[in-house]
Motif scaffolding. Structure first.
Motif, short mmCIF file in Angstrom:
data_model
loop_
_atom_site.label_atom_id
_atom_site.label_comp_id
_atom_site.label_asym_id
_atom_site.label_seq_id
_atom_site.Cartn_x
_atom_site.Cartn_y
_atom_site.Cartn_z
N GLN A 239 -4.27 5.47 5.09
CA GLN A 239 -5.00 6.25 6.09
C GLN A 239 -4.11 6.60 7.27
OE1 GLN A 239 -8.26 3.60 6.89
NE2 GLN A 239 -9.38 4.17 5.03
N LEU A 240 -3.23 5.67 7.66
CA LEU A 240 -2.27 5.95 8.72
C LEU A 240 -1.35 7.10 8.31
CD1 LEU A 240 -1.02 5.13 11.49
CD2 LEU A 240 0.49 3.58 10.21
N ALA A 241 -0.90 7.09 7.06
CA ALA A 241 -0.05 8.17 6.57
C ALA A 241 -0.79 9.50 6.64
CB ALA A 241 0.39 7.87 5.13
N ALA A 242 -2.08 9.50 6.26
CA ALA A 242 -2.87 10.73 6.31
C ALA A 242 -3.02 11.23 7.74
CB ALA A 242 -4.24 10.48 5.69
N ALA A 243 -3.30 10.31 8.66
CA ALA A 243 -3.47 10.69 10.07
C ALA A 243 -2.17 11.24 10.65
CB ALA A 243 -3.95 9.50 10.88
N MET A 244 -1.07 10.61 10.34
CA MET A 244 0.21 11.06 10.89
C MET A 244 0.67 12.38 10.29
SD MET A 244 2.39 7.59 11.59
CE MET A 244 1.94 6.56 13.00
N SER A 245 0.22 12.68 9.07
CA SER A 245 0.60 13.95 8.45
C SER A 245 -0.03 15.14 9.18
CB SER A 245 0.18 13.96 6.98
OG SER A 245 -1.23 14.10 6.84
N PHE B 87 -7.42 9.67 22.68
CA PHE B 87 -8.15 9.16 21.51
C PHE B 87 -7.35 8.01 20.92
CE2 PHE B 87 -9.58 10.07 16.91
CZ PHE B 87 -10.67 9.22 17.04
N ILE B 88 -7.97 6.84 20.82
CA ILE B 88 -7.31 5.64 20.29
C ILE B 88 -7.83 5.38 18.88
CG2 ILE B 88 -6.88 3.18 20.62
CD1 ILE B 88 -7.51 3.58 23.59
N ILE B 89 -6.90 5.23 17.93
CA ILE B 89 -7.27 4.94 16.55
C ILE B 89 -6.64 3.62 16.12
CG2 ILE B 89 -7.13 5.69 14.15
CD1 ILE B 89 -6.99 8.53 14.99
N ASP B 90 -7.45 2.74 15.60
CA ASP B 90 -6.93 1.49 15.02
C ASP B 90 -7.69 1.19 13.74
OD1 ASP B 90 -9.38 0.73 16.00
OD2 ASP B 90 -8.62 -0.75 17.42
N ASN B 91 -7.42 0.06 13.15
CA ASN B 91 -8.08 -0.40 11.92
C ASN B 91 -7.90 0.56 10.75
OD1 ASN B 91 -9.20 -2.77 13.14
ND2 ASN B 91 -10.81 -1.52 14.06
N LEU B 92 -6.76 1.24 10.70
CA LEU B 92 -6.46 2.10 9.56
C LEU B 92 -5.66 1.33 8.52
CD1 LEU B 92 -5.33 5.45 11.28
CD2 LEU B 92 -7.60 4.88 10.38
N THR B 93 -5.90 1.65 7.26
CA THR B 93 -5.01 1.16 6.21
C THR B 93 -3.70 1.95 6.28
OG1 THR B 93 -5.78 2.76 4.57
CG2 THR B 93 -7.02 0.68 4.75
N ILE B 94 -2.69 1.49 5.59
CA ILE B 94 -1.41 2.21 5.58
C ILE B 94 -1.60 3.62 5.01
CG2 ILE B 94 0.92 2.28 4.65
CD1 ILE B 94 0.57 0.28 6.91
N SER C 271 -6.04 12.79 -1.01
CA SER C 271 -7.11 13.64 -0.47
C SER C 271 -8.23 12.80 0.13
CB SER C 271 -7.65 14.56 -1.57
OG SER C 271 -8.10 13.81 -2.68
N SER C 272 -8.50 11.64 -0.45
CA SER C 272 -9.57 10.79 0.07
C SER C 272 -9.24 10.26 1.46
CB SER C 272 -9.84 9.62 -0.88
OG SER C 272 -8.66 8.84 -1.07
N ASP C 273 -7.97 9.95 1.69
CA ASP C 273 -7.55 9.47 3.01
C ASP C 273 -7.55 10.61 4.03
OD1 ASP C 273 -7.08 6.75 2.20
OD2 ASP C 273 -5.26 7.45 1.20
N LEU C 274 -7.11 11.79 3.61
CA LEU C 274 -7.15 12.95 4.50
C LEU C 274 -8.58 13.28 4.90
CD1 LEU C 274 -4.51 15.27 2.80
CD2 LEU C 274 -4.37 14.33 5.11
N GLU C 275 -9.49 13.19 3.95
CA GLU C 275 -10.89 13.49 4.24
C GLU C 275 -11.46 12.52 5.27
OE1 GLU C 275 -15.16 14.06 1.87
OE2 GLU C 275 -13.32 13.55 0.77
N GLU D 107 0.81 -1.22 0.00
CA GLU D 107 0.00 0.00 0.00
C GLU D 107 0.84 1.26 0.00
OE1 GLU D 107 -4.18 -0.76 2.19
OE2 GLU D 107 -2.44 -1.04 3.49
N ILE D 108 2.04 1.20 0.58
CA ILE D 108 2.86 2.41 0.62
C ILE D 108 3.34 2.79 -0.77
CG2 ILE D 108 5.21 1.50 0.97
CD1 ILE D 108 3.52 4.24 3.08
N ILE D 109 3.54 1.78 -1.63
CA ILE D 109 3.97 2.04 -3.01
C ILE D 109 2.89 2.80 -3.77
CG2 ILE D 109 4.56 0.91 -5.20
CD1 ILE D 109 6.81 0.75 -3.25
N GLU D 110 1.62 2.56 -3.42
CA GLU D 110 0.52 3.21 -4.11
C GLU D 110 0.51 4.72 -3.91
OE1 GLU D 110 -2.99 1.33 -2.71
OE2 GLU D 110 -2.49 -0.64 -3.53
N LEU D 111 1.19 5.20 -2.88
CA LEU D 111 1.21 6.63 -2.59
C LEU D 111 2.32 7.36 -3.36
CD1 LEU D 111 0.63 6.57 1.28
CD2 LEU D 111 -1.06 6.80 -0.56
#
Length: 331
Positions: free
Chosen positions: A257-263, A248-255, A170-174, A48-52
């Protein structure tokens, strides 16, 4: 050099952090051969990271864990199917960035005319490679990114950038923004904690992370977010017990989505794990908790990095981590 492949397969098996550290090499290949079609053969967990990125045109994802843990006959059948699939795609150039014996053999069976392998002591079958000149033997004293780039020296690739930053979709950030909006976090700054790691020996204690979160919660402009990956699901109950209800605990994110959250974080405090590399990749400042005995050849090469490695992990104090984090928050 007069070498112009048109259909390149880059074999890039490795854990998530390894693949992220290899991205400068993928970027350099794309820059060297902009008109070639490039495909990455990659582990499913890292695909999934390659897709970014725009460094490859396609990917072949392989579930290496399933191959390892399934029955031998089934696994052999899957490997033969993979070999047939690769041969059918008619690659003319194979670059094996990890150069393991099994991937060297797979590249040899692909039918590709040119194969670039590195010598990894007893781990590779690099004699199956035929590209000349050969890359220098693996130097384990070098940073992992530099070792990947060394493998490309026979192609005339030199002085490439050692760090690349990517931007979330943008879809993951949203999705992340909608999730945070439901918690009324609109005007807060986010501090991320990643308490997991692949092995317990690489984990700072949950008690320390919980105490650190309490320190942050004294600042009403900050919101602490704990991230849990698939390997940390079993920690959720203990985290809910040790941390305050304001966390706030966040789990079940795709890679992605995790990248978007960490950004969106002001800073990430993390153990040595793949998620930490995801944070660095999107430009998030990192406070990394590292055992003094751990190698430094796999650290992210971002300038926004503070490594705390005083003795063992147990010897790293909450105060020390808090002060290091404050420097990022102030700046």
């Amino acid at each position: 050099m007069n070498f112009n492949p048109q259909n390149i397969l880059i074999i890039n098996f490795g854990q998530l952090g390894d693949v992220i550290l290899s991205l400068p090499a993928l970027s350099a290949i794309r820059e060297k051969f902009p008109n070639a079609k490039t495909t990455a053969l990659i582990g499913k967990s890292s695909a999934e990271i390659i897709e970014l990125t725009d460094f490859v045109d396609g990917k072949i994802a392989v579930d290496r864990v399933e191959l390892r843990d399934s029955g031998k006959i089934w696994s052999i059948r899957q490997i033969l199917k993979l070999a047939a699939d690769i041969r059918r795609r008619k690659f003319d150039f194979i670059i094996d960035l990890h150069s393991l014996s099994e991937t060297n053999l797979l590249g040899f069976l692909s039918g590709a005319r040119h194969r670039l392998y590195i010598n990894r002591e007893n781990r590779s079958l690099d004699f199956l490679g035929n590209f000349q000149p050969k890359p220098p033997p693996e130097d384990k004293t070098k940073h992992a990114t530099d070792r990947y780039l060394d493998a490309l020296k026979p192609l005339g690739i030199e002085n490439s950038k050692r760090f690349v930053q990517i931007y979330p979709r943008s879809s993951d950030l949203e999705k992340i923004e909608n999730l945070q909006r439901t918690k009324n976090f609109a005007k807060k700054q986010f501090v991320g904690l990643f308490p997991g790691a692949g092995h317990p020996s690489r984990r700072w204690s949950l008690e320390n992370f919980a105490e650190l979160a309490k320190r942050f919660e004294q600042n009403k402009n900050l919101q602490t977010i704990v991230f849990l990956g698939p390997e940390e699901k079993n920690l959720r109950g203990e985290i809910e017990e040790k941390f305050s209800t304001e966390t706030f605990i966040i789990d079940n994110l795709t890679i992605p989505q995790l990248a978007a959250a960490m950004s969106r974080l002001q800073v990430l405090i993390s153990n040595d794990t793949g998620a930490m590399h995801v944070g660095a990749l999107v430009g998030t400042p990192i406070v990394l908790l590292l055992d003094q005995r751990a190698p430094t050849t796999y650290l992210p090469l971002t300038e926004k990095l503070c490594v705390i490695r005083n003795g063992t992990l147990d010897e790293i104090s909450v105060e020390e981590v808090f002060q290091a984090t404050q420097e990022f928050l102030v700046n």
